[in-house]
Design a protein around this motif. Structure first.
Motif, PDB file in Angstrom:
ATOM      1  N   PRO A   1       0.846  -1.192   0.000  1.00 20.36           N
ATOM      2  CA  PRO A   1       0.000   0.000   0.000  1.00 20.36           C
ATOM      3  C   PRO A   1       0.889   1.252   0.000  1.00 20.36           C
ATOM      4  O   PRO A   1       2.036   1.212   0.455  1.00 20.36           O
ATOM      5  N   PRO A   2       0.380   2.379  -0.494  1.00 22.70           N
ATOM      6  CA  PRO A   2       1.191   3.595  -0.595  1.00 22.70           C
ATOM      7  C   PRO A   2       1.802   4.048   0.734  1.00 22.70           C
ATOM      8  O   PRO A   2       2.905   4.589   0.750  1.00 22.70           O
ATOM      9  N   ASP A   3       1.113   3.819   1.849  1.00 23.94           N
ATOM     10  CA  ASP A   3       1.662   4.269   3.133  1.00 23.94           C
ATOM     11  C   ASP A   3       2.843   3.417   3.600  1.00 23.94           C
ATOM     12  O   ASP A   3       3.534   3.780   4.544  1.00 23.94           O
ATOM     13  N   ARG A   4       3.106   2.277   2.953  1.00 23.63           N
ATOM     14  CA  ARG A   4       4.241   1.414   3.307  1.00 23.63           C
ATOM     15  C   ARG A   4       5.339   1.448   2.248  1.00 23.63           C
ATOM     16  O   ARG A   4       6.253   0.622   2.258  1.00 23.63           O
ATOM     17  N   ALA A   5       5.257   2.405   1.327  1.00 22.17           N
ATOM     18  CA  ALA A   5       6.213   2.477   0.220  1.00 22.17           C
ATOM     19  C   ALA A   5       7.635   2.710   0.709  1.00 22.17           C
ATOM     20  O   ALA A   5       8.581   2.139   0.169  1.00 22.17           O
ATOM     21  N   GLY A   6       7.807   3.513   1.735  1.00 18.70           N
ATOM     22  CA  GLY A   6       9.152   3.775   2.258  1.00 18.70           C
ATOM     23  C   GLY A   6       9.788   2.527   2.828  1.00 18.70           C
ATOM     24  O   GLY A   6      10.968   2.247   2.604  1.00 18.70           O
TER      25      GLY A   6
END
Length: 122
Positions: free
Chosen positions: A6-11
């Protein structure tokens, strides 16, 4: 790997992907260097790997030139030992790459599997 997060776990995903790449590179270099070194020293002519081998390139060159015409044969034997050890290391690494590719193909998460009833499950 990044598209599965998901985008919030991209880092986090980016960091893990970078870690895997760096670790794989370091291990590949270490393993191939160990293979080349082990095979090269095993294939060296006995005069160069005896109880008191030359410790520098200059000392080895002096020893080869002191041996006269036989020195050129030793030089060729050293070159053959080096290229042979590189060839063997590259074959081992190629086998590792092929095995890794087979594992990815076999266990890739996006593959579909069939049940006994013939239904396709993602």
């Amino acid at each position: 790997m990044m598209s599965a997060l998901p985008p919030d776990r991209a880092g986090t995903g980016s960091g893990l992907q970078s870690l895997a790449r760096e670790l794989g590179s370091a291990l590949g270099i270490a393993i191939s260097g160990s293979i080349v070194t082990a095979l090269f020293t095993a294939r060296l002519p006995a005069v160069l790997r005896g109880p008191h081998p030359p410790t520098t390139v200059a000392a080895a060159e002096r020893e080869l030139s002191a041996s006269g015409p036989a020195g050129s044969g030793l030089r060729d034997a050293v070159l053959d030992a080096f290229t042979g050890s590189l060839d063997a290391a590259m074959l081992v690494l190629a086998a590792v790459v092929v095995a890794g590719g087979a594992l990815v193909v076999a266990w890739y998460p996006g593959r579909r599997s069939r049940t006994a009833a013939g239904k396709i499950h993602p």
